[in-house]
Design a protein around this motif. Sequence first.
Motif, PDB file in Angstrom:
ATOM      1  N   UNK A 104       0.773  -6.873  18.859  1.00 12.10           N
ATOM      2  CA  UNK A 104       1.048  -6.273  17.548  1.00 12.10           C
ATOM      3  C   UNK A 104       1.922  -7.222  16.743  1.00 12.10           C
ATOM      4  N   UNK A 105       1.594  -7.367  15.476  1.00 10.91           N
ATOM      5  CA  UNK A 105       2.348  -8.228  14.559  1.00 10.91           C
ATOM      6  C   UNK A 105       2.930  -7.407  13.416  1.00 10.91           C
ATOM      7  N   UNK A 106       4.064  -7.872  12.914  1.00 12.74           N
ATOM      8  CA  UNK A 106       4.699  -7.240  11.747  1.00 12.74           C
ATOM      9  C   UNK A 106       4.290  -8.046  10.530  1.00 12.74           C
ATOM     10  N   UNK A 107       3.665  -7.389   9.557  1.00 12.73           N
ATOM     11  CA  UNK A 107       3.165  -8.091   8.375  1.00 12.73           C
ATOM     12  C   UNK A 107       4.115  -8.025   7.198  1.00 12.73           C
ATOM     13  N   UNK A 108       4.885  -6.964   7.124  1.00 13.30           N
ATOM     14  CA  UNK A 108       5.708  -6.774   5.931  1.00 13.30           C
ATOM     15  C   UNK A 108       6.870  -5.859   6.264  1.00 13.30           C
ATOM     16  N   UNK A 109       7.971  -6.058   5.574  1.00 19.20           N
ATOM     17  CA  UNK A 109       9.112  -5.164   5.703  1.00 19.20           C
ATOM     18  C   UNK A 109       9.802  -5.041   4.355  1.00 19.20           C
ATOM     19  N   UNK A 110      10.193  -3.829   4.032  1.00 17.27           N
ATOM     20  CA  UNK A 110      10.905  -3.584   2.772  1.00 17.27           C
ATOM     21  C   UNK A 110      12.258  -2.961   3.071  1.00 17.27           C
ATOM     22  N   UNK A 111      13.247  -3.227   2.230  1.00 14.58           N
ATOM     23  CA  UNK A 111      14.558  -2.621   2.455  1.00 14.58           C
ATOM     24  C   UNK A 111      14.501  -1.111   2.235  1.00 14.58           C
ATOM     25  N   UNK A 112      15.474  -0.387   2.790  1.00 18.47           N
ATOM     26  CA  UNK A 112      15.493   1.063   2.602  1.00 18.47           C
ATOM     27  C   UNK A 112      15.596   1.444   1.127  1.00 18.47           C
ATOM     28  N   UNK A 113      14.882   2.504   0.762  1.00 18.72           N
ATOM     29  CA  UNK A 113      14.953   3.041  -0.599  1.00 18.72           C
ATOM     30  C   UNK A 113      15.565   4.429  -0.545  1.00 18.72           C
ATOM     31  N   UNK A 127       7.972  -0.578   7.148  1.00 18.53           N
ATOM     32  CA  UNK A 127       7.487  -1.800   7.778  1.00 18.53           C
ATOM     33  C   UNK A 127       6.010  -1.610   8.090  1.00 18.53           C
ATOM     34  N   UNK A 128       5.249  -2.695   7.967  1.00 13.64           N
ATOM     35  CA  UNK A 128       3.814  -2.641   8.232  1.00 13.64           C
ATOM     36  C   UNK A 128       3.516  -3.485   9.473  1.00 13.64           C
ATOM     37  N   UNK A 129       2.872  -2.846  10.454  1.00 14.16           N
ATOM     38  CA  UNK A 129       2.489  -3.506  11.696  1.00 14.16           C
ATOM     39  C   UNK A 129       0.975  -3.528  11.819  1.00 14.16           C
ATOM     40  N   UNK A 130       0.440  -4.613  12.415  1.00 19.02           N
ATOM     41  CA  UNK A 130      -1.002  -4.788  12.545  1.00 19.02           C
ATOM     42  C   UNK A 130      -1.386  -4.899  14.026  1.00 19.02           C
ATOM     43  N   UNK A 131      -2.409  -4.122  14.397  1.00 23.58           N
ATOM     44  CA  UNK A 131      -2.992  -4.202  15.736  1.00 23.58           C
ATOM     45  C   UNK A 131      -4.461  -4.550  15.571  1.00 23.58           C
ATOM     46  N   UNK A 132      -4.915  -5.586  16.302  1.00 25.73           N
ATOM     47  CA  UNK A 132      -6.319  -5.996  16.267  1.00 25.73           C
ATOM     48  C   UNK A 132      -6.912  -5.930  17.672  1.00 25.73           C
TER      49      UNK A 132
END
Length: 136
Positions: A104-113, A127-132
């Motif tokens: 699994x890879x982490x593609x994106x992360x944003x600070x808390x809103x 946070x966005x994680x990718x599984x292939x």
Amino acid sequence: MTAKAHADAILNLLRTAPGTPLTVLDGSVPNGTVAPYVLVYFADEDPELPDSRPLDGQSQRYVVRAYVHSVAGNGAMARAVGDRVRSALLDAVPTVAGRVCWPIRREEGRPPERDESTGTVVMDRVDVYRLESVPA
């Protein structure tokens, strides 16, 4: 079946993360749920990348993205929940029946809103994680 199996694999990794059990929610937050918790949404695709297209023309590679919301009462706690999510998911190779999975890879992360729409302050880090995977 593939979408459910991949989502279940990711949810299982989160639910069995070491330490204090995380409250892991799949797609909705029941009334009365108190932060901290992890809310997960999923999106999938069947990419046709030049380097992965089989000769028979049948799609084999499957990609699922987990949009993971680490929700808590303040920014520091949202980051702490996000760190636990990262430890549970990043580089993990889950088991999906009939499939070979990549880490699994982490593609994106944003600070808390900050969100005060419910009358209670919550901070939501995404946070966005990718599984292939491909067929076994």
